[in-house]
Design a protein around this motif. Sequence first.
Motif, mmCIF file in Angstrom:
data_model
loop_
_atom_site.group_PDB
_atom_site.id
_atom_site.type_symbol
_atom_site.label_atom_id
_atom_site.label_comp_id
_atom_site.label_asym_id
_atom_site.label_seq_id
_atom_site.Cartn_x
_atom_site.Cartn_y
_atom_site.Cartn_z
ATOM 1 N N TYR A 90 0.815 -1.010 0.310
ATOM 2 C CA TYR A 90 -0.106 0.030 -0.397
ATOM 3 C C TYR A 90 0.771 1.014 0.156
ATOM 4 O O TYR A 90 2.369 1.824 0.859
ATOM 5 C CB TYR A 90 -1.129 -0.244 1.267
ATOM 6 N N ALA A 91 0.708 1.954 -0.667
ATOM 7 C CA ALA A 91 1.208 3.769 -0.722
ATOM 8 C C ALA A 91 -0.028 4.388 -0.993
ATOM 9 O O ALA A 91 -1.077 4.398 -1.841
ATOM 10 C CB ALA A 91 2.019 3.947 -1.903
ATOM 11 N N LEU A 120 4.645 13.700 4.352
ATOM 12 C CA LEU A 120 3.126 12.718 5.552
ATOM 13 C C LEU A 120 1.680 12.887 4.436
ATOM 14 O O LEU A 120 1.949 13.577 3.864
ATOM 15 C CB LEU A 120 2.717 13.327 6.560
ATOM 16 N N ARG A 121 0.332 12.539 4.794
ATOM 17 C CA ARG A 121 -0.542 12.490 3.826
ATOM 18 C C ARG A 121 -0.741 13.838 4.509
ATOM 19 O O ARG A 121 -0.475 14.568 5.201
ATOM 20 C CB ARG A 121 -1.842 11.281 4.689
ATOM 21 N N ARG A 167 7.256 6.274 5.228
ATOM 22 C CA ARG A 167 8.379 5.280 4.054
ATOM 23 C C ARG A 167 8.210 4.074 3.442
ATOM 24 O O ARG A 167 7.057 3.757 4.095
ATOM 25 C CB ARG A 167 9.405 4.504 5.162
ATOM 26 N N SER A 168 8.250 3.426 1.998
ATOM 27 C CA SER A 168 7.404 3.168 1.324
ATOM 28 C C SER A 168 7.914 1.574 1.463
ATOM 29 O O SER A 168 8.591 0.940 2.600
ATOM 30 C CB SER A 168 8.446 3.177 0.134
ATOM 31 N N HIS A 194 4.720 2.907 9.348
ATOM 32 C CA HIS A 194 5.392 5.191 8.651
ATOM 33 C C HIS A 194 4.618 4.914 7.320
ATOM 34 O O HIS A 194 4.723 5.442 6.482
ATOM 35 C CB HIS A 194 7.136 4.675 8.295
ATOM 36 N N GLN A 195 4.196 3.605 6.545
ATOM 37 C CA GLN A 195 3.836 3.216 5.483
ATOM 38 C C GLN A 195 2.709 3.892 5.044
ATOM 39 O O GLN A 195 2.252 4.101 3.981
ATOM 40 C CB GLN A 195 3.822 1.851 4.771
ATOM 41 N N THR A 196 2.136 3.755 5.705
ATOM 42 C CA THR A 196 0.594 4.701 6.083
ATOM 43 C C THR A 196 0.552 6.634 5.555
ATOM 44 O O THR A 196 -0.512 6.800 5.148
ATOM 45 C CB THR A 196 -0.415 4.191 7.230
#
Length: 174
Positions: A9-10, A22-23, A51-52, A84-86
Amino acid sequence: MHPLSPKTYAPVDLVPFGGVYLRQKAAQAAEEMFAAASVEGVGITALSGYRSYETQVGTYNSWVATYGQEQADVASARPGYSEHQTGLALDIGTGGACDVQVCFKDTDAARWSAAHAHEYGFVLRYPWWQHETTGYWYESWHFRYVGRAEAAAFHSSGAPTLEDFWGFALSSSE
Ligand SMILES: [Zn+2]
């Protein structure tokens, strides 16, 4: 720990903030939080945001290579499991020697954030000695954006962790 779905997910609304991504809603909240701290003479910097999946593969594998898998699992998220991936998790620092270290908890930045982050929609995600619930050692620098209403409700509930507040338990079988 619950994996992201899909594990690769990205988020689509990442924006730059203080050298990290950040979002959008988390970035805006962080900007307001850092500004409020600054007014009170507390300097806070952003150390890590989004972070991917691919980045986390490298981070996790380097922990495993250095410390072994058991230690790696409480220090670093497996790829597909990192907050961090969120794009909603933010590691804060000061640019000082205690960044991402145990002693960060005693900095003005950590104290101010522990007391005020919820006013901006952030919660301290991995509190002291809650690793059996959260799956991670204490990280006085790691905050997660959940929104102002949710963060305020969590703060006033007195729940020790977000897991307790949301009512789900750590799945150790993952
Ligand atoms: Zn973090």
